[in-house]
Motif scaffolding. Structure first.
Motif, short mmCIF file in Angstrom:
data_model
loop_
_atom_site.label_atom_id
_atom_site.label_comp_id
_atom_site.label_asym_id
_atom_site.label_seq_id
_atom_site.Cartn_x
_atom_site.Cartn_y
_atom_site.Cartn_z
N ILE A 108 0.82 -1.22 0.00
CA ILE A 108 0.00 0.00 0.00
C ILE A 108 0.85 1.27 0.00
CG2 ILE A 108 -1.54 1.39 1.45
CD1 ILE A 108 -3.09 -1.13 2.09
N ALA A 109 1.90 1.29 0.79
CA ALA A 109 2.71 2.51 0.92
C ALA A 109 3.58 2.79 -0.29
CB ALA A 109 3.59 2.41 2.17
N THR A 110 3.75 1.80 -1.17
CA THR A 110 4.70 1.96 -2.27
C THR A 110 4.08 2.09 -3.64
OG1 THR A 110 4.97 -0.44 -2.49
CG2 THR A 110 6.47 0.71 -0.99
N VAL A 111 2.78 1.83 -3.78
CA VAL A 111 2.13 1.95 -5.09
C VAL A 111 2.13 3.41 -5.53
CG1 VAL A 111 -0.04 1.70 -6.36
CG2 VAL A 111 0.68 -0.07 -4.75
N THR A 112 2.64 3.66 -6.73
CA THR A 112 2.76 5.03 -7.22
C THR A 112 1.68 5.39 -8.23
OG1 THR A 112 4.18 4.46 -9.10
CG2 THR A 112 5.27 4.86 -6.97
N VAL A 113 1.61 6.68 -8.54
CA VAL A 113 0.69 7.17 -9.57
C VAL A 113 0.99 6.47 -10.89
CG1 VAL A 113 -0.04 9.19 -10.88
CG2 VAL A 113 0.44 9.39 -8.42
N GLY A 114 2.27 6.38 -11.23
CA GLY A 114 2.66 5.72 -12.48
C GLY A 114 2.29 4.26 -12.50
N ASP A 115 2.35 3.60 -11.34
CA ASP A 115 1.95 2.19 -11.27
C ASP A 115 0.48 2.02 -11.67
OD1 ASP A 115 4.44 1.32 -10.38
OD2 ASP A 115 3.88 1.45 -8.25
#
Length: 318
Positions: A63-70
């Motif tokens: 959850i803390a690492t999912v980015t907009v680009g992902d």
């Protein structure tokens, strides 16, 4: 410069549901905010959306690492509410057909995925749910409704007067009945339940308006050349012959059949209703089509192949 070629299938002025072609305008809005410095593609989504939004949609450890680009690239580990597997009950598509009068909000769509699906995990998983999250993120950052952003930043500047977000806004030129379309064998163009498409593909437009959009997109009117390159750079294979970048697709026809080697690799997007919007840079051709049904995908791709074959033949002759 060449004015470019245009290919369209159908009445160029008839409004139709563009389905997942609508992911491209969503990606455009995201990139415009990236260029303005509101966030970057590397910004974690949890820094933009309200706390708890990703709970139940993404594996807790991610959850803390999912980015907009992902999310744009369908690498966020989010299940697909529209066509993904369910752990219980009926699929959302079955509900859309069984409950034609139901109105789906973005929150309803996320809740469906939380309740009836499990997170997709790492890797590429095409996800309408991820694009709902992007739509909510756009609203949260700008303080504007998603449909308002579409009109203010895309439709109005480009003169797309017949385009709007179904059930949420109205076209400048005035609302008209949209082209019929089928979900399987069911004619569903008047169903209120097709509100289940939102930031992932809820737009109604015309062949004329989408051609105008495609020209503007590839002509530098909506974002920088570098931003467009980021959207189109291939990262994953969606299906054989269809590859995905960060919000846009690339077709590679030789993967369909080896004798098609040598055809151009246009970029753009398809929709589940047999809709296409692609730009062939080699031939400077914009190709927009609507076949109006989930069972029409094969026929629509055959037509794409015919068009590209004619373009290659014309180029060789020229």
């Amino acid at each position: 410069s060449s004015p470019g070629l245009e290919f369209s299938y159908g009445d160029a002025t008839l409004p139709f549901h563009i389905a997942s072609i609508g992911k491209v305008p969503t990606a455009v809005l995201v990139m415009q905010l990236v260029e303005s410095g509101a966030f970057s593609l590397e910004t974690p989504v949890v820094e933009v959306l309200p706390p708890g939004t990703l709970d139940g949609l993404v594996e807790p450890a991610r959850i803390a690492t999912v980015t907009v680009g992902d999310l744009l690239a369908h690498e966020g580990g989010v299940a697909d509410y529209f066509e993904g597997r369910v752990t219980s009950g009926t699929t959302l598509l079955e509900r859309v057909i069984a409950e034609p009068d139901r109105f789906w909000t973005p929150g309803d769509l996320l809740d469906f995925s939380r309740t009836h699906q499990t997170p997709a995990g790492p890797g590429f998983t095409y996800s309408d749910t991820g694009y709902v999250l992007l739509g909510l993120m756009l609203e949260h950052v700008t303080g504007r409704a998603f449909h308002e952003l579409l009109h203010e930043r895309v439709f109005t500047p480009l003169g797309m007067d017949d385009s709007y977000l179904l059930f949420r806004s109205e076209p400048v030129a005035g609302a008209r009945p949209i082209a019929t379309f089928t979900l399987g064998e069911v004619e569903a163009s008047t169903f209120r339940s097709v509100s289940c498409d939102w930031a992932g593909g809820g737009i109604v437009s015309t062949l004329t308006d989408l051609t105008r959009f495609s020209r503007a997109l590839h002509g530098g009117e909506l974002m920088s050349e570098a931003s467009l390159a980021r959207l189109t750079a291939v990262r994953n294979r969606f299906r054989r012959g269809i590859h995905y970048g960060t919000g846009m697709m690339e077709l590679r026809f030789e993967e369909f059949f080896f004798l098609l080697r040598g055809l151009s690799c246009p970029t753009g997007h398809i929709g589940v209703l047999g809709t296409h919007m692609f730009y062939d840079a080699v031939n400077d051709a914009h190709i927009v089509m609507n076949f109006g049904g989930t069972t029409e995908m094969v026929r629509s791709f055959r037509t794409m192949i015919q068009i590209e074959t004619e373009l290659r033949r014309a180029g060789s002759a020229g």
